[in-house]
Scaffold this active site. Structure first.
Site, PDB file in Angstrom:
ATOM      1  N   ASP A  15       4.667  20.249 -12.569  1.00  0.00           N
ATOM      2  CA  ASP A  15       5.369  21.516 -12.456  1.00  0.00           C
ATOM      3  C   ASP A  15       6.888  21.260 -13.115  1.00  0.00           C
ATOM      4  OD1 ASP A  15       6.565  24.139 -11.328  1.00  0.00           O
ATOM      5  OD2 ASP A  15       5.029  23.821 -10.390  1.00  0.00           O
ATOM      6  N   HIS A  47      10.851  25.982  -9.635  1.00  0.00           N
ATOM      7  CA  HIS A  47       9.705  26.463  -9.520  1.00  0.00           C
ATOM      8  C   HIS A  47       8.632  25.309  -8.732  1.00  0.00           C
ATOM      9  CE1 HIS A  47       5.225  27.348 -10.617  1.00  0.00           C
ATOM     10  NE2 HIS A  47       5.580  28.735 -10.602  1.00  0.00           N
ATOM     11  N   SER A 219       0.856  30.671  -8.540  1.00  0.00           N
ATOM     12  CA  SER A 219       1.436  29.524  -8.328  1.00  0.00           C
ATOM     13  C   SER A 219       1.573  29.052  -6.776  1.00  0.00           C
ATOM     14  CB  SER A 219       2.831  29.473  -9.174  1.00  0.00           C
ATOM     15  OG  SER A 219       2.624  29.333 -10.634  1.00  0.00           O
TER      16      SER A 219
END
Length: 276
Positions: A15, A47, A219
């Site tokens: 990520d 994120h 996600s």
């Protein structure tokens, strides 16, 4: 980064990196940066930190209000995306090779990939890399992507036949029907399973008095499943990736949608963890 615990399950997360959040305790077991080559964990996007919080945050900074699914797991963040959340498949492939070389050292059993390419062509080597990881015994869990509601909108590497692909149960239909769906270009039915992904509160890449933020997408759904798998492996480390896949299938709740939208159905954590 501290020493590994004897029984912990390591989860590699490809990520944007990891902010050293209070909720992660001393469980960042290793860190690799394929963007800037830095040695210490950081996250210039947020994120990856959010995904890690869903996966295994302790909830300490919220007084236990926002814990992750598997607060005892070890975290191995690999930064393959930059500050804008962009990257390329070559970085992902490099990270997967590092995981293969270090899976025993860091007890890595699960690979969480909340990353996907929107390119329709030219991702065969990425698919090949995740399937090679699967064949090595790793449990690879990838997002279905947010390119719905059209058919054939699963992103790579979630379009792989072998790995576990996760869509968002609350982002499948109506105005928020962005969860990727099958069939893939190879006529494979996907996703495999769905989990919540809309407006999920989890760890932020900051140390403010309230270090949490809200994000949405497949996600966010993916680490719910990866965290559940980590919990099960803590109880039953002998289970293989095929065992896990079968158990996900047998314990999912059918929501009544087509298979190419919901997969086997909604991930049911308690049913998944319960011994037959």
């Amino acid at each position: 980064m501290k020493k590994l615990s004897g029984k912990g399950i390591g989860v590699a997360v490809l990520d944007t990196g990891a902010f050293v959040h209070m909720d992660f305790d001393d469980r960042i077991w290793a860190f690799q940066d394929y963007i800037h080559g830095k040695q210490q964990p950081y996250d210039d996007n947020g994120h990856g930190t959010h995904v890690l919080g869903i996966l295994g945050g302790s909830g300490k900074a919220s007084g236990g209000k926002y814990p992750g699914v598997a607060p005892g797991c070890g975290m191995i963040p690999l930064k393959v995306l930059d500050e804008r959340g962009n990257g390329n498949k070559e970085k992902v492939i490099q990270a997967l090779k590092w995981i293969a070389d270090n899976m025993e050292r860091y007890h890595i059993r699960i690979v969480n990939i909340s990353v996907g390419t929107t390119q329709r062509e030219g991702h065969e080597d990425l698919i090949e890399a995740v399937e090679e990881a699967w064949d090595q015994g790793l449990i690879v869990v990838a997002a279905a992507g947010n390119m719905g509601p059209g058919k054939g909108s699963i992103t790579a590497p979630g379009s792989s036949r072998k790995i576990i692909t996760v869509g968002s149960s609350d982002m499948m239909v109506k105005n928020q029907g962005i969860s990727g769906r099958g069939p893939t270009r190879d006529c494979i039915t996907k996703p495999d399973i769905v989990a919540p992904g809309n407006e999920i509160i989890s760890c932020a890449n900051c140390s403010s008095p309230y270090p949490y933020t809200k994000k949405s997408g497949t996600s966010m759904s993916t680490p719910f499943v990866s965290g559940g798998i980590a919990l099960l492996l803590e109880k039953h480390p002998e289970l293989t990736n095929l065992d896990i896949k079968k158990r996900l299938r047998s314990t999912a709740k059918n929501l009544g949608y087509p298979h190419n939208l919901q997969g086997w159905g909604l991930f049911q954590l308690q049913s998944f963890l319960k011994d037959p």
